[in-house]
Scaffold this motif. Sequence first.
Motif, short mmCIF file in Angstrom:
data_model
loop_
_atom_site.label_atom_id
_atom_site.label_comp_id
_atom_site.label_asym_id
_atom_site.label_seq_id
_atom_site.Cartn_x
_atom_site.Cartn_y
_atom_site.Cartn_z
N ASP A 58 11.20 13.26 -3.74
CA ASP A 58 10.86 13.00 -2.31
C ASP A 58 9.74 13.93 -1.89
OD1 ASP A 58 13.24 11.04 -1.59
OD2 ASP A 58 14.01 12.72 -2.73
N ALA A 59 9.76 14.98 -2.03
CA ALA A 59 8.81 15.99 -1.50
C ALA A 59 7.45 15.61 -2.48
CB ALA A 59 9.24 17.35 -1.66
N GLY A 60 7.65 15.80 -4.09
CA GLY A 60 6.47 15.47 -4.85
C GLY A 60 5.64 14.14 -4.52
N PHE A 61 6.54 13.16 -4.29
CA PHE A 61 5.92 12.01 -4.03
C PHE A 61 4.86 12.01 -2.57
CE2 PHE A 61 6.06 7.80 -1.72
CZ PHE A 61 5.12 6.94 -2.71
N ALA A 62 5.46 12.46 -1.58
CA ALA A 62 4.90 12.82 -0.57
C ALA A 62 3.66 13.56 -0.45
CB ALA A 62 5.85 13.31 0.60
N LYS A 184 -3.59 0.95 -9.25
CA LYS A 184 -2.85 0.87 -10.49
C LYS A 184 -2.15 2.27 -10.63
CE LYS A 184 -5.33 -2.45 -13.42
NZ LYS A 184 -6.36 -2.51 -14.50
N GLY A 185 -2.82 3.61 -10.38
CA GLY A 185 -2.14 4.77 -10.47
C GLY A 185 -1.20 4.67 -9.25
N GLY A 186 -1.52 4.23 -7.98
CA GLY A 186 -0.75 4.51 -6.85
C GLY A 186 0.73 3.37 -6.95
N VAL A 187 0.33 2.36 -7.62
CA VAL A 187 1.66 1.71 -7.74
C VAL A 187 2.59 2.15 -8.81
CG1 VAL A 187 2.61 -0.66 -9.04
CG2 VAL A 187 0.38 -0.70 -7.40
N SER A 188 2.15 2.93 -10.01
CA SER A 188 2.93 3.67 -10.77
C SER A 188 3.65 4.92 -10.23
CB SER A 188 2.09 4.17 -12.02
OG SER A 188 2.81 5.04 -12.82
N MET A 189 3.03 5.53 -9.18
CA MET A 189 3.65 6.48 -8.50
C MET A 189 4.80 5.99 -7.79
SD MET A 189 0.25 8.64 -7.95
CE MET A 189 0.88 9.87 -6.56
N ALA A 190 4.14 4.94 -6.94
CA ALA A 190 5.08 4.36 -5.78
C ALA A 190 6.54 3.84 -6.78
CB ALA A 190 4.49 3.33 -4.97
N LYS A 203 11.84 5.65 0.10
CA LYS A 203 12.21 4.60 -0.71
C LYS A 203 11.58 3.31 -0.43
CE LYS A 203 15.87 4.47 -3.48
NZ LYS A 203 15.65 4.79 -4.61
N ARG A 204 11.88 3.01 1.05
CA ARG A 204 11.44 1.62 1.54
C ARG A 204 9.99 1.65 1.47
NH1 ARG A 204 15.95 2.35 4.69
NH2 ARG A 204 14.65 3.03 6.56
N LEU A 205 9.18 2.78 2.23
CA LEU A 205 7.56 2.78 2.16
C LEU A 205 7.17 2.83 0.53
CD1 LEU A 205 5.31 3.60 3.65
CD2 LEU A 205 5.51 5.70 3.22
N ARG A 207 8.31 0.96 -1.95
CA ARG A 207 8.34 -0.25 -2.39
C ARG A 207 7.21 -1.15 -1.40
NH1 ARG A 207 14.28 0.80 -2.54
NH2 ARG A 207 14.63 0.10 -0.33
N GLY A 208 7.15 -0.79 -0.57
CA GLY A 208 6.02 -1.56 0.39
C GLY A 208 4.76 -1.36 -0.05
N MET A 209 4.61 -0.10 -0.69
CA MET A 209 3.34 0.24 -1.22
C MET A 209 2.83 -0.59 -2.49
SD MET A 209 2.92 4.38 -0.91
CE MET A 209 2.91 5.47 0.47
N VAL A 210 4.10 -0.55 -3.35
CA VAL A 210 4.05 -1.36 -4.66
C VAL A 210 3.58 -2.87 -4.24
CG1 VAL A 210 5.23 -2.55 -6.33
CG2 VAL A 210 5.42 -0.01 -5.96
N GLU A 211 4.28 -3.43 -3.37
CA GLU A 211 3.73 -5.05 -3.08
C GLU A 211 2.36 -5.07 -2.25
OE1 GLU A 211 7.14 -6.24 -0.33
OE2 GLU A 211 8.48 -5.80 -1.86
N GLY A 212 2.25 -4.16 -1.60
CA GLY A 212 0.71 -4.34 -0.86
C GLY A 212 -0.27 -3.93 -1.81
N GLN A 213 -0.18 -2.85 -2.58
CA GLN A 213 -1.25 -2.68 -3.50
C GLN A 213 -1.41 -3.59 -4.70
OE1 GLN A 213 -2.01 1.34 -4.64
NE2 GLN A 213 -1.09 2.08 -2.61
N GLN A 214 -0.11 -4.19 -5.10
CA GLN A 214 -0.17 -5.03 -6.25
C GLN A 214 -0.96 -6.58 -5.77
OE1 GLN A 214 3.80 -5.62 -7.35
NE2 GLN A 214 3.39 -4.34 -9.24
N SER A 215 -0.67 -6.85 -4.38
CA SER A 215 -1.56 -8.02 -3.69
C SER A 215 -2.79 -7.69 -3.69
CB SER A 215 -0.83 -8.38 -2.34
OG SER A 215 -1.47 -9.22 -1.82
#
Length: 233
Positions: A58-62, A184-190, A203-205, A207-215
């Motif tokens: 959690d902290a590392g991702f943030a 692509k790097g951001g999606v992998s991290m998210a 976790k919700r944020l 998942r939202g990043m994955v969907e938004g950045q893939q689009s």
Amino acid sequence: MTADAGRTADSEGRGRTRRVRWAAGGVVVLLLVLAGVAAFASARGDGESGVPAADSADAGFARDMAVHHQQAVEMSFIVRDRTDDEDVRRLAYDIANTQANQRGMLLGWLDLWELPKVAPGGAGPMAWMEGGDGHGDHGGGHEGGGDVGLMPGMATKDELKRLGTLRGEEAEVFFLQLMTDNHKGGVSMAEACASRCAVPVEKRLARGMVEGQQSELGLMRDMLAARGAKPRT
């Protein structure tokens, strides 16, 4: 009914209406407070340990995604000054606005958790991800090699400098290629946070990043094709 009695009844009616409105307003305020408390508790952690550990996912991702987002915002501002194409400028604005807001949330959670914004113990970026040693070269750049300490998809200093020298379609293509790498790097991290993080709101944020950045990856692929280019390998 006399005039005085009518005025008294009207006054009492208005008084009851005001009391009802105050009561309704009080309920709304109470609901907002409860919602805020729930959001605060959700961001605090799992309710048992209180807050995530400094070396947690959690902290590392943030920490890491805040840095990753900052570069995306920087590149977006650069290209908006290098092209007049409305589609590219609109995309850049959307990315800058979205990722600046998300970055604020990530840094705000670190403040809420009273955790440092740099990895503890000298660990490098991505140490929170499975298999990350925290000290390797995670360079995402392509030209001239990766800069030490860069996370996946991040541009090198030379690439950022080059983006700032281009104009028109050349700037558009290079920006789209750099931002494709960044996403692509951001999606992998998210995706890693979505599976490893413990704080529900984070976790919700993710998942939202994955969907938004893939689009946006699909959109940028089409924009590159329209300019006779394609993402970098």
